[in-house]
Design an enzyme around this catalytic site. Structure first.
Site, PDB file in Angstrom:
ATOM      1  N   ASP A   1       0.600  -1.557   0.168  1.00 55.41           N
ATOM      2  CA  ASP A   1       0.326   0.252   0.194  1.00 55.41           C
ATOM      3  C   ASP A   1       0.845   1.702  -0.227  1.00 55.41           C
ATOM      4  O   ASP A   1       0.250   2.114  -0.382  1.00 55.41           O
ATOM      5  CB  ASP A   1      -1.061  -0.116   1.352  1.00 55.41           C
ATOM      6  CG  ASP A   1      -2.010  -1.149   1.519  1.00 55.41           C
ATOM      7  OD1 ASP A   1      -2.593  -0.865   0.170  1.00 55.41           O
ATOM      8  OD2 ASP A   1      -2.447  -1.388   2.154  1.00 55.41           O
TER       9      ASP A   1
HETATM   10  O1  IFM Z   1      -1.333  -5.609   0.733  1.00 52.58           O
HETATM   11  C1  IFM Z   1      -1.096  -4.965   2.253  1.00 52.58           C
HETATM   12  C2  IFM Z   1      -3.338  -4.919   2.561  1.00 52.58           C
HETATM   13  O2  IFM Z   1      -3.706  -5.057   1.639  1.00 52.58           O
HETATM   14  C3  IFM Z   1      -3.713  -3.833   3.444  1.00 52.58           C
HETATM   15  N1  IFM Z   1      -2.386  -3.952   4.545  1.00 52.58           N
HETATM   16  C4  IFM Z   1      -0.863  -3.468   3.985  1.00 52.58           C
HETATM   17  C5  IFM Z   1      -0.534  -4.866   3.070  1.00 52.58           C
HETATM   18  C6  IFM Z   1       0.611  -4.006   2.382  1.00 52.58           C
HETATM   19  O3  IFM Z   1       0.218  -3.039   2.399  1.00 52.58           O
END
Ligand code: IFM
Length: 808
Positions: free
Chosen positions: A488
């Site tokens: 993210d």
């Molecule tokens: O992949 C993401 C997930 O969708 C939400 N929490 C953080 C992860 C890594 O950024």
């Protein structure tokens, strides 16, 4: 330090010291009526939605982190001394207060002993019901008769919308009212229309209401006003009514409401008595009375408890293992799968950290959640998978969050810049896993609508997923990063390129080719393989850094994850996914995995990148806002640990896979629980790495993609029992000194037992395998050789039978 132990026989974790380093929680109920409860009976409850249906309040991020909750206060009417049936909130000194909490499958039981009175409380929600039981059994362990007054306590929200309840006080403190509706029942009403009903029909005039009833002992007092029960200057530790010894019979009229029923229990020496509290949703006069009449006896409550336990234990029975490693046994047999099932149910919506605001199904995580639960709850997995597939737009990209009101075919198209680049690539993990689990090859032909318009077969959805990325390639022929990939925090710019997604796409193309062959669509298979060839060439041309693969290429051409920069020099995901996707050459695979070991491995797990970002451009690497060594900034992101384990297994290094698995395995910290601080029986999203000041501390328990990949990597890769379309693969990769292990696996309605012996002490390789006495020359046991009760015996050794291309 040890605060408890695993009781796998009962499928419980037993907390023996209540002063755990953080509140250790569990879940009750279902997606209809859910609850979080801690080892000190803290927690909250919600109806359908943690955000929109929160009827019981918790003060998030408070001290301690789990108050208020579902309390029983006990008062000795002779001495005036009082305590709580859970250690907190009264918190008597631990040298005179003994306590044990058993977190089980959707129930929690707390036993305490103080001043000669033993109390046992048990909390659960009967299957399919929208009320909860709080059972209290008192036993007089002293030699004199005792008069105990018991008070219940929970705090209701004024509004079921949790944010509004917390912030919109000028409104919310004027809408709640409480009253006693019959001799043994109270009701709290919020003068807001029931959320669900009101949405469907704004003319509905029902109110949000909760009722609480007592069975087994007369009500001798009550309070529905929080201010009366607790007192203006009281606290949960010293509530005014308990200190004074008597409820005020308060009927809340505005401000805040609570649920308190008072009863008196006289106990002769050695005598036990049990009372039953029921708390539920709806009007006291209707739903409350009905539930009380039908469920309000100890006998019925016992029956409901047995049904609940049986239901959960059946699900957990889909995979059982006996290995030489107890921590792995605890994980596989109880907590790993339970964690997956809870994550599947609640997505990322309700815990002590997620306060309901993340309602709905986050796309990528929810698709991955399918991997963990397909064996245990195939029907629900299928239903969810179809809903997720219908969250794909006709252009192949996904709706980032599927809300409760989402209607396939009716979704407005989102802006181009809102698409994530990885979302639909997770289909290539989840869909084949589900099909291989269930044998429903025809699932690929099932018609599923797109989110916005039109429909396609599942196979068609898969093709669109590939096209979505193939049509959005950057300057170097790699998939555009769009808003973000799995990470993210990675903001490459729409046209920046994600190598992680390139590897996903490669796996997708391989998987699609395999499915196409099975569906007799050779042209499609050939198309996918030719696209893969082009992609491979681009990956090799631009992304090999000498000892590892780079991270990504930003829109302006800056390369991240290369040896020549100081921050984020190496990125974990692209190393392990180069292996998972098959993109790395054998030499690259070895180098990548050695680099991971050298630069990213810590005693607590594998870091997501290293060194941490300090000066990076926040517009691109937004993880720079996290403190160095946590979350996406060189923290141990537990979601990814299973990928590290699988990559080492694909490399044949069972010892290292085991080492990585154990470093991040909650159960492995049971006798040093102060290191993780979180529950030793569940996963946490992130662990502080050695770049931080507090390595090992773990946060965001329960709801994380870590649950799925942890369970999946152990069961399907380390123990190696991996369903394929046409058979069951037995291909373990274990720590070399394991002499044997056994598995009971439910697969396509058959119970199959598998015994693996390792006389030569190898990590990997099955030398001989027999099914019900018949010798095979392959490690893939064809489905038509199996029946309920089949027994597979496999012997590991150096002259291994070949393992041909299998689904991931
Ligand atoms: O992949 C993401 C997930 O969708 C939400 N929490 C953080 C992860 C890594 O950024």
């Amino acid at each position: 330090m040890q605060y408890g132990y695993f009781d796998d026989e009962a499928k419980e974790y037993v907390v023996t010291r209540p002063d755990t380093p953080s509140s250790w929680s569990n879940y009750l109920g279902s997606t209809e009526y859910g609850a979080v409860i801690t080892n000190n009976a803290g927690g909250y409850g919600f109806y359908k939605s943690g955000a929109q249906g929160r009827f019981m309040r918790l003060r998030f991020n408070s001290v301690p982190m789990d108050q208020p909750g579902r309390y029983f206060y006990l008062r000795d009417m002779q001495s005036g001394d009082y305590w709580s049936a859970s250690w907190q909130p009264v918190g008597k000194p631990l040298d005179s207060y003994k306590s044990e909490c058993r977190h089980g499958t959707a129930y929690t039981k707390i036993t305490s002993e103080y001043s000669g009175i033993e109390s046992e409380t048990k909390y659960y929600v009967p299957l399919g019901q929208t009320f909860e039981y709080w059972r209290l059994k008192l036993t007089n362990k002293s030699s004199s008769p005792r008069k105990i007054r018991a008070f219940t306590y929970c705090e209701f929200t004024n509004q079921w919308n949790t944010t509004q309840d917390q912030v919109n006080l000028q409104y919310s403190i004027f809408i709640v009212k409480g009253q006693k509706t019959s001799p043994n029942m109270i009701q709290v009403i919020s003068h807001e229309n029931l959320y669900e009903q009101h949405k469907k029909n704004p003319a509905v005039t029902d109110y949000m209401s909760e009722w609480m009833a007592l069975a087994g002992s007369p009500v001798t007092g009550f309070d529905t006003s929080r201010q009366s029960f607790i007192g203006t200057y009281g606290s949960y530790k010293e509530p005014a009514a308990v200190v004074e010894g008597c409820c005020y019979n308060s009927e809340a009229f505005g401000d805040n409401a609570c649920g308190t029923l008072q009863t008196d229990i006289e106990l002769a020496p050695g005598e036990s008595k049990e009372i039953l509290v029921m708390l539920g949703i709806g009007a006291a006069e209707e739903e409350g009375k009905k539930a009380l009449a039908e469920f309000g006896t100890i006998e019925r409550a016992d029956l409901e408890f047995d049904k609940l336990v049986k239901n959960w234990h059946e699900k957990l029975g889909s995979f059982k293992a006996v290995t030489p490693d107890e921590d792995i046994n605890h994980t596989v047999n109880v907590w790993g799968l339970y964690n997956c099932l809870i994550t599947f149910a609640w997505s990322r919506a309700a815990s002590l950290v997620y306060n309901g605001e993340r309602d709905g199904l986050g796309y990528r995580d929810s698709v991955q959640d399918i991997l963990g639960v397909s064996a245990a709850i195939p029907e629900q997995a299928e239903e969810r998978l179809v809903r997720l597939l219908s969250g794909q737009f006709s252009n192949g990209g996904a709706l980032p969050v599927i809300g409760k009101d989402f209607v396939p075919g009716k979704q407005k198209m989102i802006d181009a810049g809102e698409f994530r680049s990885d979302d639909c690539q997770w289909f290539f993990n989840a869909v084949p896993c589900f099909v291989a689990e269930t044998g429903k090859l025809d699932f690929y032909n099932r018609i599923v609508p797109y989110a916005d318009q039109g429909e396609a077969t599942v196979y068609g959805h898969l093709k669109q997923a590939l096209l979505f990325n193939l049509e959005r390639m950057g300057a170097d022929g790699l998939p555009c990063g769009l808003l973000a990939d799995w990470n993210d925090c990675l903001k490459l710019g729409y046209h920046g390129e994600s190598l992680f997604v390139a590897f996903q796409l490669r796996l997708g193309l391989t998987t699609y080719a395999d499915i196409s062959e099975r569906l007799n669509k050779s042209e499609e298979a050939a198309w996918a393989l030719s696209e893969r060839e082009k992609l491979d060439a681009n990956i090799q041309k631009k992304c090999w850094d000498g000892k590892w693969f780079v991270w990504a290429i930003a829109e302006d051409g800056t390369v991240y994850g290369t040896h020549s920069i100081d921050e984020g020099q190496i990125y974990f995901n692209t190393q392990v996914w180069s292996v998972l996707s098959g993109a790395a050459t054998p030499e690259q695979q070895k180098l990548c995995l050695e680099s991971v070991k050298e630069k990213l491995a810590t005693p607590y797990g594998l870091m997501l990148c290293a060194p941490p970002f300090v000066h990076a451009d926040r517009e691109i690497m937004s993880s720079v806002v996290f403190l160095p060594g946590i979350k996406e900034n060189a923290g141990i992101f537990n979601h990814t640990q299973g990928w590290g384990v699988i990559a080492e297994i694909m490399n044949g290094n069972g010892d290292r896979a085991y080492e990585y698995c154990k470093a991040a395995l909650p159960a492995a910290y049971n006798d040093r629980a102060e290191v993780r601080q979180s529950e030793p029986y569940v996963i946490g999203q992130t662990t502080y790495s050695t770049y931080s000041k507090r390595p090992g501390n773990t946060r965001v328990s329960w709801l994380s993609g870590a649950a799925t990949w942890n369970y999946y990597s152990i069961t399907q890769y380390m123990l190696g029992i991996r369903p394929q379309y046409d058979g069951l693969l037995v291909d373990p990769c274990i720590k070399h000194d394991w002499d044997s292990f056994s598995v009971e696996r439910r697969w396509r309605n058959m119970n199959i037992s598998i015994e693996v012996k390792n006389p030569s002490r190898v990590c990997r390789g099955i030398e001989s395998l027999e099914v019900d006495g018949k010798k095979l020359d392959s490690v893939l046991v064809p489905v038509d050789l199996l029946h309920d009760g089949s027994r597979i015996i496999a012997v590991m050794g150096k002259n291994a039978l070949p393992v041909r291309n299998q689904r991931m």
